[in-house]
Design a protein around this motif. Structure first.
Motif, PDB file in Angstrom:
ATOM      1  N   LEU A 104     -57.616   6.102  47.310  1.00 14.41           N
ATOM      2  CA  LEU A 104     -58.194   7.483  47.118  1.00 14.41           C
ATOM      3  C   LEU A 104     -57.512   8.626  47.319  1.00 14.41           C
ATOM      4  O   LEU A 104     -57.441   9.585  46.386  1.00 14.41           O
ATOM      5  N   PHE A 105     -56.703   8.578  48.459  1.00 15.77           N
ATOM      6  CA  PHE A 105     -55.740   9.927  48.434  1.00 15.77           C
ATOM      7  C   PHE A 105     -54.809   9.901  47.457  1.00 15.77           C
ATOM      8  O   PHE A 105     -54.682  11.108  47.001  1.00 15.77           O
ATOM      9  N   PHE A 106     -54.231   8.940  46.870  1.00 14.55           N
ATOM     10  CA  PHE A 106     -53.233   9.097  45.827  1.00 14.55           C
ATOM     11  C   PHE A 106     -53.891   9.404  44.660  1.00 14.55           C
ATOM     12  O   PHE A 106     -53.229  10.431  44.021  1.00 14.55           O
ATOM     13  N   ALA A 107     -54.989   8.960  44.288  1.00 17.32           N
ATOM     14  CA  ALA A 107     -55.890   9.737  43.097  1.00 17.32           C
ATOM     15  C   ALA A 107     -56.216  10.839  43.335  1.00 17.32           C
ATOM     16  O   ALA A 107     -56.088  11.812  42.357  1.00 17.32           O
ATOM     17  N   GLY A 108     -56.532  11.306  44.354  1.00 20.23           N
ATOM     18  CA  GLY A 108     -56.835  12.608  44.481  1.00 20.23           C
ATOM     19  C   GLY A 108     -55.760  13.677  44.463  1.00 20.23           C
ATOM     20  O   GLY A 108     -55.939  14.762  44.018  1.00 20.23           O
ATOM     21  N   MET A 109     -54.657  13.349  44.997  1.00 16.95           N
ATOM     22  CA  MET A 109     -53.298  13.873  44.841  1.00 16.95           C
ATOM     23  C   MET A 109     -52.926  14.142  43.501  1.00 16.95           C
ATOM     24  O   MET A 109     -52.493  15.037  42.959  1.00 16.95           O
ATOM     25  N   LEU A 110     -53.237  12.986  42.658  1.00 12.91           N
ATOM     26  CA  LEU A 110     -52.867  13.162  41.177  1.00 12.91           C
ATOM     27  C   LEU A 110     -53.693  14.099  40.514  1.00 12.91           C
ATOM     28  O   LEU A 110     -53.262  14.922  39.828  1.00 12.91           O
ATOM     29  N   TRP A 111     -54.948  14.042  40.830  1.00 15.49           N
ATOM     30  CA  TRP A 111     -55.883  14.703  40.253  1.00 15.49           C
ATOM     31  C   TRP A 111     -55.642  16.368  40.620  1.00 15.49           C
ATOM     32  O   TRP A 111     -55.941  17.311  39.755  1.00 15.49           O
ATOM     33  N   TRP A 112     -55.515  16.543  41.854  1.00 14.75           N
ATOM     34  CA  TRP A 112     -55.175  17.974  42.218  1.00 14.75           C
ATOM     35  C   TRP A 112     -53.649  18.568  41.625  1.00 14.75           C
ATOM     36  O   TRP A 112     -53.687  19.673  41.283  1.00 14.75           O
ATOM     37  N   THR A 113     -52.652  17.513  41.506  1.00 11.66           N
ATOM     38  CA  THR A 113     -51.458  18.118  40.899  1.00 11.66           C
ATOM     39  C   THR A 113     -51.776  18.198  39.280  1.00 11.66           C
ATOM     40  O   THR A 113     -50.925  19.490  39.102  1.00 11.66           O
ATOM     41  N   ASN A 131     -54.466  24.782  38.839  1.00 14.06           N
ATOM     42  CA  ASN A 131     -53.134  24.832  39.554  1.00 14.06           C
ATOM     43  C   ASN A 131     -51.987  25.331  38.746  1.00 14.06           C
ATOM     44  O   ASN A 131     -50.915  25.577  39.396  1.00 14.06           O
ATOM     45  N   LYS A 132     -52.287  25.608  37.689  1.00 10.59           N
ATOM     46  CA  LYS A 132     -50.890  26.060  36.721  1.00 10.59           C
ATOM     47  C   LYS A 132     -50.408  27.308  37.107  1.00 10.59           C
ATOM     48  O   LYS A 132     -49.377  27.668  37.343  1.00 10.59           O
ATOM     49  N   GLU A 133     -51.411  28.449  37.708  1.00 13.34           N
ATOM     50  CA  GLU A 133     -51.028  29.678  38.168  1.00 13.34           C
ATOM     51  C   GLU A 133     -49.894  29.648  39.413  1.00 13.34           C
ATOM     52  O   GLU A 133     -49.047  30.209  39.836  1.00 13.34           O
ATOM     53  N   PHE A 134     -50.551  28.637  40.295  1.00 12.04           N
ATOM     54  CA  PHE A 134     -50.081  28.285  41.762  1.00 12.04           C
ATOM     55  C   PHE A 134     -48.541  27.543  41.499  1.00 12.04           C
ATOM     56  O   PHE A 134     -47.627  28.386  42.177  1.00 12.04           O
ATOM     57  N   PHE A 135     -48.329  26.847  40.527  1.00 11.41           N
ATOM     58  CA  PHE A 135     -47.080  26.267  40.417  1.00 11.41           C
ATOM     59  C   PHE A 135     -46.085  27.314  39.737  1.00 11.41           C
ATOM     60  O   PHE A 135     -44.941  27.225  40.046  1.00 11.41           O
ATOM     61  N   THR A 136     -46.685  28.046  38.865  1.00 10.09           N
ATOM     62  CA  THR A 136     -45.817  29.086  38.316  1.00 10.09           C
ATOM     63  C   THR A 136     -45.432  30.167  39.340  1.00 10.09           C
ATOM     64  O   THR A 136     -44.100  30.509  39.146  1.00 10.09           O
ATOM     65  N   GLU A 137     -46.238  30.467  40.238  1.00  8.91           N
ATOM     66  CA  GLU A 137     -45.834  31.186  41.173  1.00  8.91           C
ATOM     67  C   GLU A 137     -44.705  30.730  42.514  1.00  8.91           C
ATOM     68  O   GLU A 137     -43.877  31.316  42.690  1.00  8.91           O
TER      69      GLU A 137
END
Length: 66
Positions: free
Chosen positions: A27-36, A41-47
Motif C-alpha cells: 500500500l505504501f509503494f502503490a501510494g508513492m507511485l500514485w503520488w509521483t 505534481n507536475k508544477e512541483f517537479f518543474t520547480e
C-alpha cells in the motif's frame, strides 16, 4: 536465532504478521507511485528540477511570483 524462533512459535497467529507487513509495504509503494505520477505534481517537479543548481537555494521562478 533458535531462542527467537522458540518465542515466536508461542505467539498465536504469528504467521499473520508477515502478511500484514507485505500489505502495508504494498500500500505504501502503490501510494508513492500514485503520488509521483499524478498530474498535480507536475508544477512541483518543474520547480524542484533546478533547485539543486541554484546559488542561494531560492528558485528564480518562485521569486517572480512573489
Amino acid at each position: 536465532m533458535k531462542i527467537v524462533s522458540h518465542y515466536l512459535q508461542g505467539i498465536a497467529d504469528v504467521g499473520f504478521f508477515p502478511s500484514i507487513s507485505l500489505l502495508i509495504f504494498f500500500l505504501f509503494f502503490a501510494g508513492m507511485l500514485w503520488w509521483t505520477f499524478k498530474k498535480s505534481n507536475k508544477e512541483f517537479f518543474t520547480e524542484m528540477e533546478s533547485y539543486a543548481l541554484d546559488e542561494d537555494g531560492v528558485n528564480p521562478s518562485s521569486e517572480a511570483r512573489e
